[in-house]
Motif scaffolding. Structure first.
Motif, PDB file in Angstrom:
ATOM      1  N   VAL A   1       0.992  -0.941  -0.228  1.00 31.89           N
ATOM      2  CA  VAL A   1       0.062  -0.018   0.056  1.00 31.89           C
ATOM      3  C   VAL A   1       0.799   1.411   0.119  1.00 31.89           C
TER       4      VAL A   1
ATOM      5  N   TYR B   1      -4.439   6.622  -1.669  1.00 32.27           N
ATOM      6  CA  TYR B   1      -3.561   6.161  -1.473  1.00 32.27           C
ATOM      7  C   TYR B   1      -3.672   4.959  -2.444  1.00 32.27           C
TER       8      TYR B   1
ATOM      9  N   LEU C   1      -2.623   0.715  -3.662  1.00 29.74           N
ATOM     10  CA  LEU C   1      -2.673  -1.539  -2.954  1.00 29.74           C
ATOM     11  C   LEU C   1      -2.258  -1.222  -4.559  1.00 29.74           C
TER      12      LEU C   1
ATOM     13  N   ARG D   1      -6.908   2.374  -6.683  1.00 27.12           N
ATOM     14  CA  ARG D   1      -5.839   3.685  -6.195  1.00 27.12           C
ATOM     15  C   ARG D   1      -7.631   4.770  -6.468  1.00 27.12           C
TER      16      ARG D   1
ATOM     17  N   LEU E   1      -7.346   2.431   4.338  1.00 25.70           N
ATOM     18  CA  LEU E   1      -6.075   1.262   4.483  1.00 25.70           C
ATOM     19  C   LEU E   1      -7.682   0.502   4.783  1.00 25.70           C
TER      20      LEU E   1
ATOM     21  N   LEU F   1      -9.373  -0.357   0.944  1.00 24.65           N
ATOM     22  CA  LEU F   1      -8.044  -0.486   0.049  1.00 24.65           C
ATOM     23  C   LEU F   1      -8.631  -1.298   0.297  1.00 24.65           C
TER      24      LEU F   1
ATOM     25  N   VAL G   1      -0.963  -7.720   3.235  1.00 27.44           N
ATOM     26  CA  VAL G   1      -0.210  -6.139   2.848  1.00 27.44           C
ATOM     27  C   VAL G   1       1.126  -6.323   3.749  1.00 27.44           C
TER      28      VAL G   1
ATOM     29  N   VAL H   1       3.732  -1.028   4.072  1.00 24.08           N
ATOM     30  CA  VAL H   1       2.955  -0.103   3.894  1.00 24.08           C
ATOM     31  C   VAL H   1       3.418   1.129   3.693  1.00 24.08           C
TER      32      VAL H   1
END
Lengths: 406, 406
Positions: A85, A96, A98, A108, A131, A134, A145, A148
DNA sequence: ATTTATTTTCTCGACTGTCGAGAAAAAAGT
DNA sequence: ACTTTTTTCTCGACAGTCGAGAAAATAAAT
């Protein structure tokens, strides 16, 4: 202290080398990997087999085999091996993104920032919620994930993932590690925005085949001034830093900076500094925190039409930047400088002063001025840097985990 | 680009580790080496055996064994494994030293410099003759000298062993590599003097057990101003640089520097800069190139007695230094600063201005002022740096030669 | 349809290196 | 003389790279 080496570390280093070459050149066949890395064919076999078994690499369908002979097996990063991320915090929006382990964008979105709100609490809440949105939107587990990667302007403590000073929150620190600690296992990377630009520029120039590239600097012009320096160290790895350039002392001219100090480069070369000079506002007052681009465009238009004070303001900005850069090359070394950010649209007005400032130091007179290029699309570079750093981090972590994992 | 690794490189790295630990702690026994390096006992055996066979290490007589048990075998660098020459070029003398591979001094002498003579030719001849004298006096073959380490103030091209700009020769370059090329096989190292001081300070502080030491800066005060920065990189190795600090732009105050530029730090803080301000000489004239220390002492005395202009001159010097250092920490990071050189005797007069200059930047206000220490014996530190670097270089070369040698 | 040429991947044995465990060495104490 | 203690040395297991050549898989030739 030097550290000891071992055969296991050799494998780790060479595995990293294989993954890095796949990052640089895209999916490759056995033969190409061997050629790019310098490793023996047998070694490449061993490493790819291991990484394939660990679900890090996967075989890609090769294109219609043009030549005869045994068809090539193309290896590439397995998309699902992990996700990253990126969060790009700019003055007006937060973006943001991904992406998967292969570096392909999955999702996005952007959220507007509330300028009136200078406290960190609502921002933190919006950040955590974004987050969450996302990953849930793409049906990905939080645990998948692995990284970040967050960027902001300002002064950053990369080790602690803490924003020390930023144009938006001032000295109110934001501790991102603490924000995500409870629910996210991902590694948190916090980088200065211009550091990412420098990183991306270094990679671009390396790819373009620039010879003897030792270091690259990126200078971002906008509301605030940022500098990133990327240097290839002895081992050939890229180490990047984001010095506190915008608030480096430029001159004891009493120009008040929004950081509270006087004489910062930004106080002359940031948008509000230019506006202040152009409108002959007393240097000990700070104009509006955010100067709309339209306002800057107006000043630039007047300057181009010959209005003295507007012209002077841009030239003073260039001078401050040039002097600052001359100090930078005095303290580091001569290196190519890439200028980005919204301020590049006024480069014609800044250039003269910038060159004048650069020429004032012995270093530049002795070794010549550093080559300067203008690269306006800053956001693209920032994202490029985000991806490069996050993916490299994932590669390293995955390889390190493999060894002590089982 | 990253480079591939191999089992042979592992041995090389670990051999270097063993030699480095012997350098740091002096002659050690098998057990201690194992403990300091983290290598397994068997590995230490293999490495010491190999280095002993290559005549790099030798067994030393152990002291009267205090404890019982099998007596220890102490390993140390074999003196005759190679020799090093250091040349310290200062404004008034040139000092030549000869030492062996164990780091023990064999011979040393100094030769006076002729100030009137600014051409490089006679200097070069005296230089070559002095080196010849050094080895012949000690009956050492030229071929046994593996490293010649030269230091000078000024701007240096370390890769080419060329003096780019120096206070004495100005822009007349001296190519040391070319001077020794025909008759000497030794590797030529050319370092800025303050770089060596920084290196030595970093080692001292590391030895003193300073925790979390990332970087150290050394500031040398005298006729000219020098800065060295020593930083521990990711791999734990020390990488040192000598930025062009003395001639970094300080302020557009028009003070002429002897380098030809205006506003250099040195133009305010070098001895001649202080003298110029104290005597109210116009800032666009350069006083005598070398200001005798006695003259400076007189100004200092007057300043301490309350003479306004003398006091002011030192404070201005401090201010320029402090502002320069604030830029240094803005562009690098906060780090301990050691101040050396003949100028330290006026530190009481400089200190106030220095602190004032430092405090003007956001970086210092945010993260505090860097810890400053005063270490007057500069020559000692320079020699320490010379030896450390030259011996490390020899260690590396010997190990590298071993692998592809046979 | 079969063979040949070509290209790539895979596999095997040799070599180099580290490591842990325990044998061997060498001295002091009993 | 024997035991204890400390250190060094040695051996076999294991991990890794490398070069050479076998094996695989395809296109072209016959």
């Amino acid at each position: 202290m030097l550290t000891k080496s071992s055969t296991e570390l050799v494998r780790q280093q060479n595995s990293a080398l294989v993954l890095a070459s796949l990052r640089r050149h895209g999916p490759l066949a056995h033969t190409d990997i061997s050629q790019h890395t310098g490793l023996a064919s047998a070694t490449v076999s061993a490493i790819t087999a291991e990484l394939e078994k660990a679900d890090v690499l996967e075989r890609r369908e090769q294109q219609a085999s043009a030549s005869r002979g045994r068809p090539r097996v193309i290896f590439g990063q397995r998309r699902g091996a992990g996700y990253l991320v990126t969060v790009r915090i700019s003055s007006d929006i937060v973006q943001y993104s991904l992406a998967d382990y292969a570096g392909t964008l999955i999702d996005r979105f952007e959220e507007a920032r509330n300028h009136a709100d200078t406290s960190t609490r609502p921002f933190a809440e919006a950040f955590v919620a974004a987050l969450e949105k996302l990953v849930s939107r793409s049906r990905i587990e939080r645990g998948q994930v692995l990284v970040v990667s967050i960027s902001s302007k300002g002064l950053v403590d990369p080790a602690l993932a803490r924003l020390v000073w930023s144009p938006v929150f001032g000295a109110q620190q934001v501790d991102f590690a603490a924000l995500l600690e409870p629910h996210w296992r991902a590694k948190i990377l916090l980088s200065n925005e211009t550091l990412l630009v420098a990183h991306a520029m270094a990679l671009r120039m390396e790819k373009a085949g620039v010879k003897n590239l030792q270091a690259v600097a990126a200078l971002s012009l906008g509301h605030s001034i940022g500098l990133g320096i990327a240097r290839f160290d002895r081992s050939g790895e890229l180490s990047v830093t984001a010095p506190n350039f915008g608030h480096m002392l430029n001159s004891s001219d009493g120009k008040l900076c929004r950081c509270g100090s006087q004489g910062c480069i930004e106080a002359s070369a940031g948008f509000y500094g230019i506006l202040r000079t152009a409108f002959e506002v007393p240097p000990d007052t700070i104009p509006a925190k955010f100067v709309p681009l339209a306002e800057m465009d107006k000043i630039a238009l007047r300057a181009r039409q010959g209005h003295r004070m507007s012209e002077y303001a841009f030239r003073q900005a260039g001078l401050a930047l040039g002097q600052g850069l001359s100090r930078m090359v005095s303290l580091y070394e001569n290196m190519p400088i890439a200028i980005t950010g919204p301020g590049t649209r006024y480069f014609d007005l800044i250039q003269r002063g910038l060159e004048e400032g650069l020429a004032q130091s012995q270093q530049v007179r002795l070794l010549g001025a550093p080559p300067i290029s203008v690269v306006p699309e800053e956001a693209t570079l920032v994202l490029e840097g985000h991806f490069a750093r996050a993916l490299a981090e994932m590669d390293h972590d995955i390889i390190a985990a493999r060894t002590d994992g089982d």
